[in-house]
Design a protein around this motif. Structure first.
Motif, short mmCIF file in Angstrom:
data_model
loop_
_atom_site.label_atom_id
_atom_site.label_comp_id
_atom_site.label_asym_id
_atom_site.label_seq_id
_atom_site.Cartn_x
_atom_site.Cartn_y
_atom_site.Cartn_z
N ALA A 328 1.81 58.11 -9.64
CA ALA A 328 2.30 58.69 -8.38
C ALA A 328 1.54 58.09 -7.21
CB ALA A 328 2.16 60.21 -8.39
N GLU A 329 0.36 57.52 -7.49
CA GLU A 329 -0.41 56.88 -6.42
C GLU A 329 -0.40 55.35 -6.54
OE1 GLU A 329 -3.63 59.49 -4.53
OE2 GLU A 329 -4.04 59.63 -6.68
N GLN A 336 6.13 54.80 -7.27
CA GLN A 336 5.78 56.17 -6.91
C GLN A 336 6.97 57.10 -7.07
OE1 GLN A 336 4.26 55.83 -2.87
NE2 GLN A 336 2.17 56.00 -3.65
N GLN A 337 8.12 56.60 -6.62
CA GLN A 337 9.32 57.42 -6.72
C GLN A 337 9.65 57.75 -8.17
OE1 GLN A 337 12.95 55.73 -5.09
NE2 GLN A 337 14.11 57.28 -6.20
N LEU A 370 -0.92 62.41 -1.51
CA LEU A 370 0.31 61.64 -1.27
C LEU A 370 0.96 62.06 0.06
CD1 LEU A 370 1.31 59.47 -3.12
CD2 LEU A 370 2.85 61.11 -4.19
N GLU A 371 0.88 63.32 0.36
CA GLU A 371 1.49 63.81 1.60
C GLU A 371 0.84 63.11 2.81
OE1 GLU A 371 1.10 68.00 2.35
OE2 GLU A 371 2.62 67.94 3.93
N GLU A 394 10.42 63.82 0.86
CA GLU A 394 11.30 64.93 0.47
C GLU A 394 11.13 65.25 -1.03
OE1 GLU A 394 13.67 67.92 1.16
OE2 GLU A 394 13.12 66.49 2.76
N LEU A 395 11.16 64.17 -1.82
CA LEU A 395 10.99 64.31 -3.27
C LEU A 395 9.61 64.88 -3.60
CD1 LEU A 395 11.94 63.71 -6.21
CD2 LEU A 395 11.17 61.36 -5.89
N ARG A 396 8.60 64.37 -2.89
CA ARG A 396 7.23 64.85 -3.13
C ARG A 396 7.14 66.35 -2.87
NH1 ARG A 396 3.19 67.01 -0.98
NH2 ARG A 396 4.41 67.19 0.92
#
Ligand code: NAG
Ligand code: NAG
Length: 424
Positions: A328-329, A336-337, A370-371, A394-396
């Motif tokens: 994710a990072e 990431q997606q 991540l935000e 949005e997905l996060r």
């Protein structure tokens, strides 16, 4: 979409043959043996399923063994003067040259006059001969082309280059589902699987690409390949130092197991979870491979939910879950997606998976970082990229909310009811 042009070997040869025949059909009537050359041509172009292979092999300069014919064609004027020269064709090109040499306007006119002199019987015979030839030279069907490629793969003396071309042609041919379904009947799966053992890495990769294409969204081919026991071999190939081979082999693994619980079971039994962990946590793994691995993680998770616990015996261990969270990072946004998608699916699998993701892998801390990262990127001037990052954010947020929500009583009750229905 199909790309017919890459079927060049066979189709080019076929088109050339047809043009040769059209020209020859008009011009072979010179000299006394009216039909001799047409008949001669007919005997040389014997298009059976094996005959197509013969045509493929004639595609290039490879059949120029009879040097004296080359000499004969080099002397153009000699051909002009001596219409009785019996060409022994050694390649499509020389046939074409011969045909063009015989198709000059004077001769065409001569032919036309001769046609007028023909008796109805002679004309009918000529027509029948041309019809016969055209019938033999009908456009090869996909099944014909697959047979040619399969016959080529059976030929042990075929050079690697031609073998690779046969495999590449099969990739295109098996894209339509009906063709993929025919592949095994024609003996195609077995020969392609054998190519996975070739010494040449590009052949192994090309063979894996055929299996991936044939089994994509195709339960029949998936089941056939599983019964041939090819999955463990492809999984091993996915660890190849050649990224081309690894990517193609993993793609095949993914295609064979997608939406297919029996395939997932074989995948788990052969160390699938540790393969994924390795691909997701080792340095120097091709990004394409990482993305495919994450895609498969999501599919595995979805299937576990789908079969309501029947695959729960195969443990998703801490190391594996940690490797997914790590991606994710990734520095690559697309990766990431895919990692966020995988986490979204993993969240549904079980309480213990959720708890491990939270308490051991600290997924919420990662999502928080991540935000901040996305906020920084969104401020970038590149608008198109900013749009994409907005979608990612949005997905996060969606994934973060999933993990933040407490599993309430009604959801637990829902699962219990499902379980009861399953075991009734
Ligand atoms: C064409 O091929 C068939 C089958 O291989 C064979 O029996 C036949 O003799 C061939 N004809 C010519 C004209 O070569
Ligand atoms: C096998 O391939 C070789 C090399 O291209 C060719 O000469 C030979 O005719 C082929 N054999 C068959 C049976 O097609």
């Amino acid at each position: 979409m199909r790309n017919r042009s890459s079927m060049s070997g066979i189709l080019t040869a076929w088109l050339r043959l047809v043009s040769v025949l059209l020209v020859c059909g008009l011009s072979v009537s010179n000299g006394d043996g009216k039909f001799s050359k047409l008949a001669d041509l007919s005997s040389k172009i014997n298009i059976t399923s094996a005959g197509y292979a013969w045509v493929t092999a004639m595609g290039g300069d490879d059949l120029r063994s009879k040097g004296k014919v080359e000499e004969a064609f080099a002397a153009d004027d000699k051909v002009e003067q001596d219409t009785e020269v019996e060409p022994a064709f050694t390649s499509i090109d020389s046939m074409l040259q011969w045909a063009i040499g015989h198709a000059d306007p004077e001769k065409m006119k001569g032919s036309a006059q001769e046609v007028q002199r023909m008796t109805p019987q002679e004309l009918e015979k000529r027509r029948a001969e041309i019809r016969d030839l055209m019938e033999k030279l009908r456009m090869p069907s996909d099944a014909d082309l697959m047979k040619v490629a399969i016959a080529d793969l059976h030929n042990e003396s075929l050079p690697a280059e031609a073998r690779k071309r046969a495999l590449e042609e099969l990739v295109i041919l098996v894209e339509p589902i009906d063709n993929a379904n025919d592949l095994d009947k024609l003996g195609g799966l077995v020969v392609v699987i054998e190519e996975l053992d070739r010494e040449e890495v590009e052949l192994r990769a090309a063979a894996a690409a055929v299996l991936a294409m044939a089994s994509q969204n195709n339960r029949i081919v998936q089941a056939q390949l599983l019964s041939y026991g090819v999955l463990p071999k492809l999984m091993k190939m996915a660890r190849s130092p050649s990224s081309e081979e690894a990517v193609k082999a993993f793609h095949a693994v993914s295609a064979i197991t997608r939406n297919c619980p029996p395939g997932h079971e074989i995948f788990y039994r052969n160390g699938g979870v540790s393969l994924l962990t390795e691909l997701l946590s080792s340095e120097n793994v091709d990004t394409r491979l990482r993305k495919k691995a994450l895609f498969l993680v999501a599919d595995l998770a979805e299937q576990r939910v789908e079969v309501k616990g029947q695959l729960d015996a195969y443990n998703l261990d801490d190391g594996f879950l940690r490797s997914v969270v790590g991606q994710a990072e990734s520095v690559d946004l697309d990766t990431q997606q895919k990692a966020l998608d995988a986490l979204k699916s993993l969240h549904k699998v079980s309480k213990s998976v959720r708890e491990t993701l939270q308490n051991v892998c600290h997924v919420e801390v990662v999502l928080g970082r991540l935000e901040l990262y996305f906020q920084k990127l969104i401020a970038e001037p590149d608008q198109e990229r900013a749009e994409y990052i907005k979608d990612l954010e949005e997905l996060r947020r969606e994934v973060t909310e999933l993990f933040a929500s407490k599993e309430d009583e009604s959801e637990a009750g829902e699962r219990l009811k499902d379980d009861q229905i399953l075991y009734l």
